[in-house]
Design an enzyme around this catalytic site. Structure first.
Site, short mmCIF file in Angstrom:
data_model
loop_
_atom_site.label_atom_id
_atom_site.label_comp_id
_atom_site.label_asym_id
_atom_site.label_seq_id
_atom_site.Cartn_x
_atom_site.Cartn_y
_atom_site.Cartn_z
N ALA A 1 47.11 22.49 52.27
CA ALA A 1 45.86 22.95 51.77
C ALA A 1 45.44 22.43 50.19
O ALA A 1 46.30 21.69 49.70
CB ALA A 1 45.54 24.20 51.95
N ASN A 2 44.55 22.88 49.54
CA ASN A 2 44.52 22.66 48.12
C ASN A 2 43.49 23.80 47.55
O ASN A 2 43.15 24.65 48.34
CB ASN A 2 43.58 21.42 47.81
N ARG A 3 43.13 23.72 46.15
CA ARG A 3 42.75 25.13 45.63
C ARG A 3 41.12 25.06 45.70
O ARG A 3 40.56 26.03 44.82
CB ARG A 3 43.08 24.96 44.16
N ALA B 1 36.65 18.91 49.10
CA ALA B 1 38.03 18.51 48.57
C ALA B 1 39.02 18.25 49.89
O ALA B 1 39.66 19.23 50.46
CB ALA B 1 38.68 19.61 47.76
#
Ligand code: CTP
Ligand code: CA
Length: 225
Positions: A33-35, A99
């Site tokens: 995942a990402n932020r 994102a």
């Protein structure tokens, strides 16, 4: 004069928005995942609906409420997001705020991957995800106005100009995540287009969203009167 301001400048327009991160499974209990918090994309969806647009929000996994008047479709992976974008066409504008994970696990395990006690780590091979924005730009059903986002940590405008050319969209909304970290409440954005850069002051994400909707309404009025 006393003519009222146009409070619904996007009335009659259909707008597709992607938001949030994507989650790419490794096994049933783990993912990449990402932020991304989804806050900027959800604020844009809210502002578009307030401005009168018919809004389709394709959202990655984020615990945010659906803004009033917005049609929301939840997805987990980049490939699911790509399919929902395709299913959501045609639209007058698409704003790709998500994102999207650049890579997914090349293979996913149906069972939880276990430590074998030897101290050896399992290999994690990656595969590149489809570029939803770039594909949409090339599609025969490309929306008349196609907007990408870019979170950069350095050389923000130069990276955004390169990205604009590479992706084939109309604008890149670039923000400096070194100055305004992902997950925060504010953004300082640069709208990079073929004819120059419009740089805005640092604003709450809701204000960025409202200002962007005004710009999009003006642009759509010029392109599709
Ligand atoms: N995007 C997309 N599909 C992807 C990757 C990105 O639709 N697989 C979209 C994002 O939603 C965003 C824009 O493309 O609107 C730019 O994303 P970004 O991650 O900045 O671009 P990349 O080409 O992935 O470049 P980078 O190496 O900087 O991550
Ligand atoms: Ca990326």
């Amino acid at each position: 004069d006393f003519a009222p301001a146009n409070h619904r400048p996007l009335f009659g327009r259909r707008i597709l928005i992607t938001a949030g991160p994507t989650h790419e499974p490794i096994d049933p209990v783990r993912y990449i995942a990402n932020r991304s918090s989804g806050k900027q994309g959800f604020a844009i969806a809210a502002a578009a609906a307030e401005a009168g647009a018919e809004v389709l929000l394709i959202a990655g996994p984020v615990p945010l409420p659906t803004p009033p008047g917005v049609i929301r479709v939840d997805v987990e992976t980049a490939r699911e997001m790509a399919a929902e974008v395709e299913a959501g066409l045609p639209t007058d504008a698409a704003i790709m705020v998500a994102a999207v994970a650049d890579w997914r696990a090349a293979d996913t395990s149906a069972q939880k991957i276990k430590k074998d006690g030897s101290g050896r780590v399992p290999p994690l091979a990656l595969a590149e995800n489809p570029d939803i924005l770039a594909s949409l730009a090339k599609s025969p059903r490309r929306p008349p106005l196609l907007v990408g986002f870019a979170a950069e940590t350095n050389d923000v405008i130069a990276h955004a100009e390169a990205k604009l050319a590479r992706k084939g969209c109309d604008w890149i909304v670039a923000n400096d995540v070194a100055a305004d970290p992902m997950g925060g409440e504010t953004n300082r954005v640069h709208i990079v287009g073929k004819n120059g850069v419009d740089s805005w002051e640092r604003l709450p994400k809701e204000a960025v969203a409202r200002k962007l909707m005004e710009k999009i309404a003006d642009e759509l009025d010029t392109r599709i009167p």
